[in-house]
Structures are given as structure tokens and as C-alpha cells.
Write a protein that holds these residues in place. Structure first.
Motif, short mmCIF file in Angstrom:
data_model
loop_
_atom_site.label_atom_id
_atom_site.label_comp_id
_atom_site.label_asym_id
_atom_site.label_seq_id
_atom_site.Cartn_x
_atom_site.Cartn_y
_atom_site.Cartn_z
N GLY A 276 78.75 78.41 32.28
CA GLY A 276 78.65 78.97 33.63
C GLY A 276 77.83 80.22 33.75
O GLY A 276 77.73 80.79 34.84
N MET B 108 73.46 75.83 39.72
CA MET B 108 74.72 76.49 39.36
C MET B 108 75.42 76.97 40.62
O MET B 108 74.85 77.65 41.45
N THR C 225 79.71 74.67 34.15
CA THR C 225 78.73 73.73 34.66
C THR C 225 78.49 72.62 33.64
O THR C 225 78.28 72.90 32.46
N ARG D 154 80.95 71.06 38.62
CA ARG D 154 81.17 72.51 38.65
C ARG D 154 82.67 72.76 38.73
O ARG D 154 83.37 72.19 39.57
N THR E 51 82.08 80.24 36.25
CA THR E 51 82.05 78.85 36.63
C THR E 51 81.54 78.02 35.46
O THR E 51 80.60 78.41 34.77
#
Length: 254
Positions: free
Chosen positions: A28, A1, A128, A133, A126
Motif C-alpha cells: 500500500g 492506488m 493493493t 484494495r 492500504t
């Protein structure tokens, strides 16, 4: 991550915990799950937010919330089949918010984001998806260690699709959400469809795979995290190979 997302402690022993953990990770977050109150009392010291199922088998959920709050200021969301009284008791026991079961994924993620923003832990998380990303604060896209250069509208289109990956978006909604049209009629949708297709085609080429963005013929687009990084895969046959512009040239604002 990339950079690490907010660490979420999920305290639950019910069915569906694995799905919740997977969903949080896709959005995220960095989730960790425990099934007992005793484990929660230890694990909560290293997380950014706690999700507590108030219907735990081994420990009264409200008592657990009070004990957690007595030792920590960590943001906390309780979830259960709430009556009005139970919701009040949960808030009085230390929960910052309550989510009623069965809860919707989008609502839970939205409430987590709002709570974390209020706690000043992090701005939007974020996203993922495998090697992909998407960092909304930096407006940065990466595939593995490679930075993917995107235009403003490409980023907004990709981020919208990925942040609501359980949804299928029509072209009309994409025009409203990404290109900010107040109203979209059939004529405008028809004129702008090629621009949307071109942006999708460009994104697929830049990402190195056509599989993150799925075309549902005659309907629209959706995002999937089940992508194969195949740089030799053909581009979507419905999309042009030209470089996109940020505004549909053939469409005027309504």
C-alpha cells in the motif's frame, strides 16, 4: 492506488532495490527509487518517509543523512550491515530508525508503519493487489470501483492474509489471530475448519475470483497478488456455499 499510500523514497544502488519497491507497493505504499545522493536531495522534498542505504557508491550515507536532516524533518530509516557504533552514528546523523541488512520484508514494513504513525502521517497503509484494495482504517474492500461488502470476520481474515502475504497460515493460527482463541487443540481445529472454509468461500465469491486466497491442501491458506479477476471461476471445492457467521457455532472458547 486507492486514496494514495504514503510516498516512500528509496535511496539505494544495491541489488534487490526493484524487489523492495515491488514489496512496498504491494503493502500500500507509493515508492520511488533513486540511486544517487544528488537525486535524493531533490526527491526527498515530496515524500513522507526516506529509506537510505548507507553504503551508497557515489555518496557517504551518513553525510547524506546529515544533509537531508539539515533541510527537512522527513522521517528517515537507514539500512546497512550495522555494527553498534555504526547504528549510533546513523541515529546521530538524523535517522529515526535503523534496519540491518539483509532485512526481512515484514520487519521493514512494520518499522515503516510505526515510524509513520509516530510522525502522524497515516494509520495502517492500504493494501493493493491488482484491482483489489483493502483499506484497514475505513474497513473497506474494493475490487476496481466496486465496494465489496464483508462481515467483520471476513474483513479480518482477508486483511490478515493480505497484510502478511508471504506467509502460509494454518487453520489453528487463523483461529487464534481472527477468532481470538487463546489456545487451539486438534479437536477445536477440526470442528472449526468448516467455518474457516466457509468464510474463504464467501470471500472468493464476493471478490469475484478464487485466486487471491490460495488453499494449500492439508496445511492452510495464503494470499497472492497474482490474481485473475474471473467471476465465472469455480468456488473452492473444499468450501461450503453457505453464508458465513462471525463465530464458529460448533466451537466454544478455550
Amino acid at each position: 492506488m486507492l486514496g494514495g499510500g504514503p510516498r516512500v523514497l528509496v535511496v539505494a544502488d544495491c541489488d534487490g532495490v526493484a524487489d523492495t519497491v515491488t514489496d512496498l507497493r504491494r503493502h500500500g505504499f507509493d515508492p520511488v527509487a533513486v540511486t544517487t545522493g544528488a537525486d535524493a536531495m531533490t526527491a526527498h522534498q515530496s515524500v513522507d518517509v526516506v529509506l537510505v542505504d548507507l553504503d551508497l557508491a557515489d555518496f557517504d550515507g551518513l553525510t547524506l543523512c546529515r544533509e537531508l536532516r539539515a533541510t527537512s524533518d522527513v522521517p528517515m530509516i537507514g539500512f546497512a550491515s550495522f555494527s553498534e557504533l555504526e547504528r549510533i552514528l546513523a541515529l546521530e546523523a538524523g535517522c529515526d530508525d535503523c534496519v540491518e541488512k539483509p532485512y526481512r520484508s515484514r520487519e521493514l514494513v512494520a518499522r515503516l508503519g510505526a515510524l509513520l504513525r509516530r510522525a502522524k502521517v497515516l494509520s495502517p497503509p492500504t493494501i493493493t493487489a491488482g484491482e483489489l484494495r483493502i483499506h484497514p482504517t475505513l474497513r473497506e474492500v474494493r475490487v476496481g470501483d466496486r465496494v465489496v461488502e464483508t462481515t467483520r470476520k471476513e474483513f479480518e481474515l482477508l486483511h490478515l492474509l493480505a497484510s502478511e502475504s508471504e506467509r502460509l497460515f494454518s487453520r489453528a493460527e487463523l483461529l487464534r489471530r481472527v477468532w481470538e482463541y487463546d489456545s487451539v487443540d486438534a479437536e477445536i481445529t477440526s470442528l472449526a475448519s468448516r467455518t474457516i472454509d466457509t468464510h474463504v468461500s464467501s470471500l472468493r465469491k464476493k471478490l469475484g475470483s478464487p485466486h487471491w486466497i490460495v488453499t494449500v491442501r492439508g496445511v492452510g491458506f495464503r494470499f497472492t497478488d497474482d490474481a485473475r479477476a474471473d467471476p465465472d471461476a469455480p468456488a473452492d471445492e473444499d468450501a461450503e456455499d453457505t453464508e458465513p457467521v462471525d463465530e464458529p457455532a460448533a466451537v466454544t472458547q478455550a
